[in-house]
Design an enzyme around this catalytic site. Structure first.
Site, PDB file in Angstrom:
ATOM      1  N   SER A 131       0.826  -1.216   0.000  1.00  0.00           N
ATOM      2  CA  SER A 131       0.000   0.000   0.000  1.00  0.00           C
ATOM      3  C   SER A 131       0.853   1.256   0.000  1.00  0.00           C
ATOM      4  CB  SER A 131      -0.863  -0.031   1.262  1.00  0.00           C
ATOM      5  OG  SER A 131      -1.367   1.249   1.548  1.00  0.00           O
ATOM      6  N   TYR A 156      -1.969  -0.458  10.203  1.00  0.00           N
ATOM      7  CA  TYR A 156      -2.182  -1.013   8.855  1.00  0.00           C
ATOM      8  C   TYR A 156      -0.915  -0.855   8.016  1.00  0.00           C
ATOM      9  CZ  TYR A 156      -3.783  -1.147   3.992  1.00  0.00           C
ATOM     10  OH  TYR A 156      -3.901  -1.421   2.651  1.00  0.00           O
TER      11      TYR A 156
HETATM   12  P1  NAD Z   1     -11.487  -5.854   0.204  1.00  0.00           P
HETATM   13  O1  NAD Z   1     -11.756  -5.772   1.670  1.00  0.00           O
HETATM   14  O2  NAD Z   1     -12.601  -5.562  -0.725  1.00  0.00           O
HETATM   15  O3  NAD Z   1     -10.892  -7.293  -0.137  1.00  0.00           O
HETATM   16  C1  NAD Z   1     -10.141  -8.037   0.776  1.00  0.00           C
HETATM   17  C2  NAD Z   1     -10.735  -9.427   0.847  1.00  0.00           C
HETATM   18  O4  NAD Z   1      -9.964 -10.174   1.786  1.00  0.00           O
HETATM   19  C3  NAD Z   1     -12.177  -9.430   1.353  1.00  0.00           C
HETATM   20  O5  NAD Z   1     -13.022 -10.117   0.442  1.00  0.00           O
HETATM   21  C4  NAD Z   1     -12.108 -10.160   2.690  1.00  0.00           C
HETATM   22  O6  NAD Z   1     -13.258 -10.959   2.938  1.00  0.00           O
HETATM   23  C5  NAD Z   1     -10.839 -10.981   2.540  1.00  0.00           C
HETATM   24  N1  NAD Z   1     -10.220 -11.262   3.820  1.00  0.00           N
HETATM   25  C6  NAD Z   1     -10.011 -10.402   4.860  1.00  0.00           C
HETATM   26  N2  NAD Z   1      -9.453 -11.058   5.878  1.00  0.00           N
HETATM   27  C7  NAD Z   1      -9.281 -12.361   5.474  1.00  0.00           C
HETATM   28  C8  NAD Z   1      -8.761 -13.515   6.096  1.00  0.00           C
HETATM   29  N3  NAD Z   1      -8.301 -13.487   7.350  1.00  0.00           N
HETATM   30  N4  NAD Z   1      -8.747 -14.672   5.393  1.00  0.00           N
HETATM   31  C9  NAD Z   1      -9.227 -14.720   4.122  1.00  0.00           C
HETATM   32  N5  NAD Z   1      -9.752 -13.647   3.496  1.00  0.00           N
HETATM   33  C10 NAD Z   1      -9.776 -12.484   4.163  1.00  0.00           C
HETATM   34  O7  NAD Z   1     -10.249  -4.901  -0.050  1.00  0.00           O
HETATM   35  P2  NAD Z   1      -9.600  -4.361  -1.406  1.00  0.00           P
HETATM   36  O8  NAD Z   1      -9.825  -2.905  -1.433  1.00  0.00           O
HETATM   37  O9  NAD Z   1     -10.001  -5.212  -2.558  1.00  0.00           O
HETATM   38  O10 NAD Z   1      -8.048  -4.589  -1.079  1.00  0.00           O
HETATM   39  C11 NAD Z   1      -7.329  -5.727  -1.517  1.00  0.00           C
HETATM   40  C12 NAD Z   1      -5.889  -5.606  -1.043  1.00  0.00           C
HETATM   41  O11 NAD Z   1      -5.297  -4.414  -1.564  1.00  0.00           O
HETATM   42  C13 NAD Z   1      -5.725  -5.519   0.477  1.00  0.00           C
HETATM   43  O12 NAD Z   1      -4.563  -6.237   0.840  1.00  0.00           O
HETATM   44  C14 NAD Z   1      -5.533  -4.051   0.735  1.00  0.00           C
HETATM   45  O13 NAD Z   1      -4.799  -3.808   1.913  1.00  0.00           O
HETATM   46  C15 NAD Z   1      -4.751  -3.657  -0.508  1.00  0.00           C
HETATM   47  N6  NAD Z   1      -4.870  -2.233  -0.838  1.00  0.00           N
HETATM   48  C16 NAD Z   1      -6.086  -1.730  -1.233  1.00  0.00           C
HETATM   49  C17 NAD Z   1      -6.181  -0.383  -1.545  1.00  0.00           C
HETATM   50  C18 NAD Z   1      -7.481   0.241  -1.976  1.00  0.00           C
HETATM   51  O14 NAD Z   1      -7.523   1.463  -2.192  1.00  0.00           O
HETATM   52  N7  NAD Z   1      -8.567  -0.521  -2.148  1.00  0.00           N
HETATM   53  C19 NAD Z   1      -5.038   0.450  -1.457  1.00  0.00           C
HETATM   54  C20 NAD Z   1      -3.831  -0.098  -1.046  1.00  0.00           C
HETATM   55  C21 NAD Z   1      -3.751  -1.455  -0.755  1.00  0.00           C
END
Ligand code: NAD
Length: 326
Positions: A131, A156
């Site tokens: 991130s 985080y």
């Molecule tokens: P999201 O919450 O929509 O997707 C994450 C998924 O992980 C969810 O479906 C959730 O059910 C699953 N999850 C959470 N804990 C879990 C566990 N213990 N075991 C199995 N599954 C689990 O989030 P997103 O926005 O799609 O983000 C995806 C990744 O990208 C994450 O790692 C997030 O930190 C990273 N990220 C996202 C952004 C953003 O702007 N969306 C920015 C930087 C980094």
């Protein structure tokens, strides 16, 4: 990754926002996809079920409901995986300050379980969702991967730095190609409801006040989800070195006031603003130098911000009309 016919990718978190878009595209390309996701209730589980619903009938798709912290379950996943895209995480900066232990358990221990799987099964390609938050408050803009970043300002962000470092250990010891992609605020259809664009659009449409932290001058590098998906696919195809950290942003910034203005323009409604103080853990600016992604991954983000907001709106309004979870 060796792109033999029908590569098989394990996507953790594949029921979520970014992961379900990645699954859409990989399945369209004829790849095999296994998703491991515990359908965490951080936001509406119905939304995650909707995200995976179109995939379930695809013979190349396999869904496993389970927790990445459950090492026994992770060990027994079936499939001969060519790569892991590890997206499952507790996401969100502010909630991590309230519940730091849960963030470390999922984001650090969970990541190690996946790295152990890669070691045990000799899975040679590991793409990790890092991130922009790892940069903390970095005055040198745009942010480059060579900037010193070990000063995260939220649990985080600390958990994502830890994931990048753990990846280095496994890459060094076991020859796993580890690519940490630092995503910069991702938006588009299916965006997480806790993220500002989704939250603001919902409230503006209902005529409710939107909480705006600070004076509106904070800036973010917003990245459209399809551009992120192509960056991840670039990383799956990358073979030239064993460990890389790569920014995936749009390479430009939008102020909070401009973001709200774009949503107002696209929705044709004026926002009612509830101005609040800056939040601890929030950073004033995120801004990606994406030259490394362009060079190594052929990454080329295309979506204009306003067009991405329009795509979000189309998705959102369709769901509202059909009374689907948002
Ligand atoms: P999201 O919450 O929509 O997707 C994450 C998924 O992980 C969810 O479906 C959730 O059910 C699953 N999850 C959470 N804990 C879990 C566990 N213990 N075991 C199995 N599954 C689990 O989030 P997103 O926005 O799609 O983000 C995806 C990744 O990208 C994450 O790692 C997030 O930190 C990273 N990220 C996202 C952004 C953003 O702007 N969306 C920015 C930087 C980094």
């Amino acid at each position: 990754m060796n792109l033999h016919q029908n590569p098989h990718v394990l996507i953790t978190g594949g029921a979520g926002f970014i992961g379900s878009h990645l699954a859409d595209t990989l399945l369209d390309m004829g790849w095999q996809v296994t998703v491991l996701d515990n359908l965490d209730p951080y936001y509406a589980v119905e939304l995650k079920r909707e995200n995976i619903a179109p995939h379930l009938s695809n013979p190349n798709y396999h869904f496993v409901e389970g927790d990445i912290q459950d090492s026994e379950l992770v060990d027994t996943l079936t499939g001969s995986f060519d790569a892991i895209v590890h997206l499952a995480a507790r996401a969100g900066v502010r909630p991590s300050i309230k519940d730091p232990i849960a963030y470390m358990d999922t984001n650090v221990k969970g990541t190690q379980n996946l790295l152990e799987l890669a070691r045990a099964r000799e899975i040679k390609q590991f793409v990790f969702a890092s991130s922009s938050s790892v940069y903390g408050v970095n005055p040198h803009t745009p942010w480059s991967e060579s900037d010193y970043v070990l000063k995260p300002i939220s649990p985080y962000a600390g958990s994502k730095v830890s994931g990048e470092l753990l990846g280095h250990v496994y890459s060094h010891l076991y020859g796993i190609r580890f690519l940490a992609l630092r995503f910069f605020t991702v938006f588009g259809p299916r965006q997480r409801p806790d993220l500002a664009i989704n939250k603001f659009a919902r409230k503006i449409l209902k005529g409710e006040e939107i909480p705006v932290f600070g004076d509106g001058t904070t800036r973010r590098d917003y990245t459209f989800v399809r551009d992120i998906v192509w960056g991840i696919i670039g990383a799956l195809n990358y073979e030239d070195s064993e460990y890389e950290i790569i920014n995936l942003g749009a390479g430009r910034t939008i102020s909070l006031a401009e973001m709200i203005g774009s949503i107002e323009e696209v929705l044709g409604k004026t926002a009612k603003i509830n101005r609040l103080p800056e939040q601890p853990g929030d950073v004033p600016l995120t801004y990606a130098d994406i030259s490394k992604a362009r060079e190594l991954l052929g990454y080329n983000p295309k979506m204009e911000f306003i067009d991405g907001i329009r795509a979000f709106k189309d998705w959102y309004l369709e769901r509202e009309i059909y009374n689907l979870p948002i």
